[in-house]
Scaffold this motif. Structure first.
Motif, PDB file in Angstrom:
ATOM      1  N   ASP A   8      -0.679   4.399  25.876  1.00  0.00           N
ATOM      2  CA  ASP A   8      -0.826   5.838  26.377  1.00  0.00           C
ATOM      3  C   ASP A   8      -1.818   6.533  25.726  1.00  0.00           C
ATOM      4  O   ASP A   8      -2.870   7.070  26.316  1.00  0.00           O
ATOM      5  CB  ASP A   8       0.521   6.567  26.672  1.00  0.00           C
ATOM      6  N   ILE A   9      -1.850   6.545  24.525  1.00  0.00           N
ATOM      7  CA  ILE A   9      -2.845   7.180  23.765  1.00  0.00           C
ATOM      8  C   ILE A   9      -4.467   6.564  24.056  1.00  0.00           C
ATOM      9  O   ILE A   9      -5.328   7.249  24.236  1.00  0.00           O
ATOM     10  CB  ILE A   9      -2.658   7.125  22.172  1.00  0.00           C
ATOM     11  N   ALA A  10      -4.407   5.191  23.919  1.00  0.00           N
ATOM     12  CA  ALA A  10      -5.434   4.618  24.322  1.00  0.00           C
ATOM     13  C   ALA A  10      -6.137   4.837  25.583  1.00  0.00           C
ATOM     14  O   ALA A  10      -7.280   4.813  25.885  1.00  0.00           O
ATOM     15  CB  ALA A  10      -5.401   2.989  24.296  1.00  0.00           C
ATOM     16  N   ASP A  11      -5.259   4.907  26.626  1.00  0.00           N
ATOM     17  CA  ASP A  11      -5.459   5.414  28.179  1.00  0.00           C
ATOM     18  C   ASP A  11      -6.134   6.584  27.940  1.00  0.00           C
ATOM     19  O   ASP A  11      -6.953   6.840  28.921  1.00  0.00           O
ATOM     20  CB  ASP A  11      -4.680   4.866  28.952  1.00  0.00           C
ATOM     21  N   ARG A  12      -5.430   7.540  27.568  1.00  0.00           N
ATOM     22  CA  ARG A  12      -5.908   9.068  27.443  1.00  0.00           C
ATOM     23  C   ARG A  12      -7.502   8.990  26.715  1.00  0.00           C
ATOM     24  O   ARG A  12      -8.382   9.712  27.344  1.00  0.00           O
ATOM     25  CB  ARG A  12      -4.926  10.037  26.591  1.00  0.00           C
ATOM     26  N   HIS A  13      -7.601   8.393  25.414  1.00  0.00           N
ATOM     27  CA  HIS A  13      -9.025   8.507  24.941  1.00  0.00           C
ATOM     28  C   HIS A  13     -10.060   7.890  25.844  1.00  0.00           C
ATOM     29  O   HIS A  13     -11.021   8.233  25.956  1.00  0.00           O
ATOM     30  CB  HIS A  13      -8.746   7.654  23.770  1.00  0.00           C
ATOM     31  N   GLY A  14      -9.488   6.902  26.482  1.00  0.00           N
ATOM     32  CA  GLY A  14     -10.488   6.091  27.619  1.00  0.00           C
ATOM     33  C   GLY A  14     -10.845   7.128  28.696  1.00  0.00           C
ATOM     34  O   GLY A  14     -12.116   6.989  29.035  1.00  0.00           O
ATOM     35  N   ALA A  15      -9.941   7.753  29.088  1.00  0.00           N
ATOM     36  CA  ALA A  15     -10.352   8.905  30.070  1.00  0.00           C
ATOM     37  C   ALA A  15     -11.075   9.806  29.746  1.00  0.00           C
ATOM     38  O   ALA A  15     -11.932  10.544  30.261  1.00  0.00           O
ATOM     39  CB  ALA A  15      -8.978   9.404  31.110  1.00  0.00           C
TER      40      ALA A  15
END
Length: 218
Positions: free
Chosen positions: A206-213
Motif C-alpha cells: 500500500d505504501i509503495a502504491d501511494r508513493h507511486g501515485a
C-alpha cells in the motif's frame, strides 16, 4: 541414582507420564495405541476424552514454547523450532500469535485452542464475551464461528449504507517465493510492528502504491 523402570522382558518401560491416564487399559507406543479385546466402552470413552484434552493442551504448549524462545533467544530460534517440531513456519506463527492474544488467566480450559483462535482478532473484552457464551452454550468451534460472523456482519450492515456494503473490493492473490534469509528479515520487521507477516506485506505494498501515485501526479 534411581533405576529406570523396566517391563517384564527386562527392557526399559516406554510408558509416558503424560499418558498415565491410559494406565494398564491399553499399551501406548510412539507409533500407536494397542487396546485389549475386553476394554469396556466407558474406559474407551474416557481415554478419548483425555486424548482430546492432551491434543488441545499440546497446541497451547507449542504456542508458549515458541513465544518463549522468540522473546528469550530471538527470531533465529524459529529455524530451530521448525526443525524440532516438524511443523511449518506459518503453523508455528499462527499458534504463537493466538498464544500472545490470550494471557494464561484468560484461557478457558473448557474450550479448545480452535475456539480461542476464532475470536483472537477481536478486542480482549469481545474475546471474553464470546468465549464465555461459547462455554455456557456448549458451542462447537463451527457454531462459535457462525455466530461471531453473523454478529459482525449485522454490525457492519448497521454502520454502512447498504449500497456501500454491496460494493466488494476486488481481491487478488499474490504468491511470492522468498529465501530463508528474506523470510527471516520480513518476519522480524513484521514482529517489530506487532502485525502478522501477511498484513505487514500488504501495508508495504500500500505504501509503495501511494508513493507511486504521488510521483505520477507530481
Amino acid at each position: 541414582m534411581s533405576a529406570r523402570p523396566v517391563d517384564n522382558s527386562g527392557e526399559p518401560a516406554q510408558r509416558d507420564a503424560v499418558l498415565s491416564f491410559v494406565g494398564t487399559q491399553a499399551k501406548v507406543q510412539k507409533s500407536g495405541m494397542i487396546f485389549p479385546e475386553n476394554l469396556s466402552e466407558r474406559a474407551w470413552e474416557q481415554i478419548g476424552s483425555s486424548l482430546r484434552e492432551l491434543v488441545n493442551s499440546s497446541v497451547w504448549w507449542l504456542a508458549d514454547w515458541v513465544n518463549y524462545g522468540e522473546s528469550t533467544y530471538g527470531w533465529r530460534r524459529y529455524k530451530e523450532a521448525i526443525e524440532r517440531t516438524g511443523l511449518d513456519y506459518q503453523t508455528l506463527r499462527n499458534y504463537a500469535w493466538v498464544g500472545r492474544r490470550f494471557e494464561h488467566h484468560r484461557r478457558r480450559d473448557g474450550l479448545s485452542f480452535a475456539h480461542h483462535a476464532e475470536v483472537a482478532r477481536l478486542s480482549p473484552p469481545e474475546q471474553d464475551y464470546w468465549l464465555r457464551k461459547a462455554e455456557q452454550q456448549k458451542w462447537s468451534r463451527n457454531e462459535l464461528r457462525r455466530t461471531v460472523r453473523a454478529s459482525l456482519a449485522a454490525q457492519s450492515g448497521e454502520e454502512e449504507p447498504r449500497e456501500v456494503a454491496r460494493r466488494q473490493p476486488q481481491v487478488t492473490t499474490l504468491t511470492i517465493e522468498l529465501s530463508a534469509d528474506q523470510l527471516e528479515y520480513i518476519s522480524r520487521a513484521a514482529a517489530a510492528q506487532g502485525v502478522p507477516v501477511d498484513k505487514w506485506v500488504t501495508q508495504m505494498l500500500d505504501i509503495a502504491d501511494r508513493h507511486g501515485a504521488e510521483r505520477r501526479t507530481a
